[in-house]
Design a protein around this motif. Structure first.
Motif, PDB file in Angstrom:
ATOM      1  N   THR A   5       0.803  -1.209   0.000  1.00  0.00           N
ATOM      2  CA  THR A   5       0.000   0.000   0.000  1.00  0.00           C
ATOM      3  C   THR A   5       0.840   1.265   0.000  1.00  0.00           C
ATOM      4  N   SER A   6       2.126   1.162   0.229  1.00  0.00           N
ATOM      5  CA  SER A   6       2.994   2.337   0.207  1.00  0.00           C
ATOM      6  C   SER A   6       4.341   1.946  -0.365  1.00  0.00           C
ATOM      7  N   SER A   7       5.203   2.962  -0.554  1.00  0.00           N
ATOM      8  CA  SER A   7       6.542   2.679  -1.074  1.00  0.00           C
ATOM      9  C   SER A   7       7.384   1.950  -0.036  1.00  0.00           C
ATOM     10  N   GLN A   8       6.997   2.003   1.226  1.00  0.00           N
ATOM     11  CA  GLN A   8       7.706   1.300   2.289  1.00  0.00           C
ATOM     12  C   GLN A   8       7.029  -0.036   2.549  1.00  0.00           C
ATOM     13  N   ARG A   9       6.985  -0.896   1.567  1.00  0.00           N
ATOM     14  CA  ARG A   9       6.233  -2.137   1.680  1.00  0.00           C
ATOM     15  C   ARG A   9       6.982  -3.183   2.500  1.00  0.00           C
ATOM     16  N   THR A  10       6.211  -4.125   3.046  1.00  0.00           N
ATOM     17  CA  THR A  10       6.768  -5.245   3.799  1.00  0.00           C
ATOM     18  C   THR A  10       6.343  -6.525   3.118  1.00  0.00           C
ATOM     19  N   ASP A  11       7.315  -7.384   2.824  1.00  0.00           N
ATOM     20  CA  ASP A  11       7.032  -8.705   2.272  1.00  0.00           C
ATOM     21  C   ASP A  11       7.042  -9.706   3.420  1.00  0.00           C
ATOM     22  N   TRP A  12       5.940 -10.442   3.590  1.00  0.00           N
ATOM     23  CA  TRP A  12       5.802 -11.448   4.644  1.00  0.00           C
ATOM     24  C   TRP A  12       5.901 -12.826   4.010  1.00  0.00           C
ATOM     25  N   HIS A  13       6.709 -13.703   4.612  1.00  0.00           N
ATOM     26  CA  HIS A  13       6.826 -15.091   4.172  1.00  0.00           C
ATOM     27  C   HIS A  13       6.633 -15.971   5.407  1.00  0.00           C
ATOM     28  N   VAL A  14       5.501 -16.683   5.444  1.00  0.00           N
ATOM     29  CA  VAL A  14       5.153 -17.515   6.587  1.00  0.00           C
ATOM     30  C   VAL A  14       4.924 -18.929   6.086  1.00  0.00           C
ATOM     31  N   SER A  15       5.620 -19.914   6.700  1.00  0.00           N
ATOM     32  CA  SER A  15       5.406 -21.315   6.326  1.00  0.00           C
ATOM     33  C   SER A  15       5.757 -22.211   7.504  1.00  0.00           C
ATOM     34  N   LEU A  16       5.160 -23.404   7.543  1.00  0.00           N
ATOM     35  CA  LEU A  16       5.463 -24.351   8.613  1.00  0.00           C
ATOM     36  C   LEU A  16       6.837 -24.966   8.428  1.00  0.00           C
ATOM     37  N   ILE A  17       7.115 -25.434   7.224  1.00  0.00           N
ATOM     38  CA  ILE A  17       8.421 -26.018   6.920  1.00  0.00           C
ATOM     39  C   ILE A  17       8.879 -25.431   5.600  1.00  0.00           C
ATOM     40  N   GLY A  18      10.044 -24.859   5.606  1.00  0.00           N
ATOM     41  CA  GLY A  18      10.568 -24.231   4.396  1.00  0.00           C
ATOM     42  C   GLY A  18      10.994 -22.825   4.718  1.00  0.00           C
ATOM     43  N   GLY A  19      11.647 -22.214   3.795  1.00  0.00           N
ATOM     44  CA  GLY A  19      12.150 -20.878   4.047  1.00  0.00           C
ATOM     45  C   GLY A  19      11.956 -19.989   2.850  1.00  0.00           C
ATOM     46  N   LEU A  20      12.856 -19.064   2.677  1.00  0.00           N
ATOM     47  CA  LEU A  20      12.798 -18.104   1.596  1.00  0.00           C
ATOM     48  C   LEU A  20      14.122 -18.124   0.857  1.00  0.00           C
ATOM     49  N   LYS A  21      14.060 -18.207  -0.462  1.00  0.00           N
ATOM     50  CA  LYS A  21      15.244 -18.095  -1.301  1.00  0.00           C
ATOM     51  C   LYS A  21      14.965 -16.989  -2.301  1.00  0.00           C
ATOM     52  N   ARG A  22      15.857 -16.007  -2.351  1.00  0.00           N
ATOM     53  CA  ARG A  22      15.661 -14.875  -3.257  1.00  0.00           C
ATOM     54  C   ARG A  22      17.006 -14.508  -3.885  1.00  0.00           C
ATOM     55  N   ARG A  23      16.979 -14.314  -5.205  1.00  0.00           N
ATOM     56  CA  ARG A  23      18.157 -13.813  -5.913  1.00  0.00           C
ATOM     57  C   ARG A  23      17.685 -13.166  -7.199  1.00  0.00           C
ATOM     58  N   GLY A  24      18.524 -12.322  -7.742  1.00  0.00           N
ATOM     59  CA  GLY A  24      18.175 -11.672  -8.994  1.00  0.00           C
ATOM     60  C   GLY A  24      18.183 -10.162  -8.884  1.00  0.00           C
ATOM     61  N   ALA A  25      17.811  -9.526  -9.969  1.00  0.00           N
ATOM     62  CA  ALA A  25      17.902  -8.072 -10.084  1.00  0.00           C
ATOM     63  C   ALA A  25      16.620  -7.353  -9.693  1.00  0.00           C
ATOM     64  N   GLU A  26      15.795  -7.955  -8.878  1.00  0.00           N
ATOM     65  CA  GLU A  26      14.551  -7.302  -8.472  1.00  0.00           C
ATOM     66  C   GLU A  26      14.812  -6.253  -7.396  1.00  0.00           C
ATOM     67  N   ARG A  27      13.831  -5.386  -7.201  1.00  0.00           N
ATOM     68  CA  ARG A  27      13.917  -4.365  -6.156  1.00  0.00           C
ATOM     69  C   ARG A  27      13.608  -5.006  -4.815  1.00  0.00           C
ATOM     70  N   MET A  28      14.484  -4.788  -3.842  1.00  0.00           N
ATOM     71  CA  MET A  28      14.247  -5.305  -2.502  1.00  0.00           C
ATOM     72  C   MET A  28      13.222  -4.427  -1.789  1.00  0.00           C
ATOM     73  N   PRO A  29      12.278  -5.053  -1.094  1.00  0.00           N
ATOM     74  CA  PRO A  29      11.317  -4.260  -0.318  1.00  0.00           C
ATOM     75  C   PRO A  29      12.021  -3.609   0.875  1.00  0.00           C
ATOM     76  N   ALA A  30      11.380  -2.623   1.459  1.00  0.00           N
ATOM     77  CA  ALA A  30      11.950  -1.961   2.631  1.00  0.00           C
ATOM     78  C   ALA A  30      12.132  -2.944   3.779  1.00  0.00           C
ATOM     79  N   ASP A  31      11.164  -3.869   3.945  1.00  0.00           N
ATOM     80  CA  ASP A  31      11.225  -4.858   5.013  1.00  0.00           C
ATOM     81  C   ASP A  31      10.825  -6.225   4.464  1.00  0.00           C
ATOM     82  N   THR A  32      11.569  -7.251   4.860  1.00  0.00           N
ATOM     83  CA  THR A  32      11.218  -8.633   4.558  1.00  0.00           C
ATOM     84  C   THR A  32      11.163  -9.375   5.881  1.00  0.00           C
ATOM     85  N   VAL A  33      10.040 -10.067   6.137  1.00  0.00           N
ATOM     86  CA  VAL A  33       9.869 -10.823   7.375  1.00  0.00           C
ATOM     87  C   VAL A  33       9.636 -12.281   7.002  1.00  0.00           C
ATOM     88  N   VAL A  34      10.454 -13.181   7.577  1.00  0.00           N
ATOM     89  CA  VAL A  34      10.348 -14.618   7.337  1.00  0.00           C
ATOM     90  C   VAL A  34      10.053 -15.291   8.667  1.00  0.00           C
TER      91      VAL A  34
END
Length: 119
Positions: A5-34
């Motif tokens: 909703t704003s330029s200061q976005r938060t990406d949430w990643h919630v899972s029981l088993i597993g994590g987050l893998k990120r790579r590449g030339a994308e724009r990083m959000p202001a906050d990432t929560v795993v």
């Protein structure tokens, strides 16, 4: 779930088993929560578009953070791990903080550390 909703976005990643893998030339959000009981965060930010300040918060029972950043980025690490350490590769001595960009890593886990490399 992603809040964009704003330029200061938060990406949430919630899972029981597993994590987050990120790579590449994308724009990083202001906050990432795993949040995951079992799983880590593997982030390769060497090609990512990093704004002035980007934060990664990792909360788990078992799992840590593996982070690769450009050499000119300042990295701040905080948090708590009962079993697990912190390994932060220092930047080049002649160009510390050259870009003014900061990546803040917060790791809260029972077992799992933080490993940061530059390149």
């Amino acid at each position: 779930m992603t809040n964009t909703t704003s330029s200061q976005r938060t990406d949430w990643h919630v899972s029981l088993i597993g994590g987050l893998k990120r790579r590449g030339a994308e724009r990083m959000p202001a906050d990432t929560v795993v949040i995951t009981p079992v799983g880590g965060a593997d982030l390769d930010l060497r090609d990512a578009r990093i704004e002035e300040v980007t934060s990664v918060t990792k909360i788990s029972l078992l799992g840590g953070v593996c982070l690769r950043v450009p050499a000119d980025v300042t990295v701040e690490v905080e948090g708590f791990s009962l079993i697990g350490g912190r390994s932060v590769e220092p930047g080049p001595p002649d160009t510390p903080d050259a870009s003014g960009r900061v990546v803040r890593v917060r790791n809260y886990s029972v077992i799992g550390g933080v490993d940061i490399t530059r390149g």
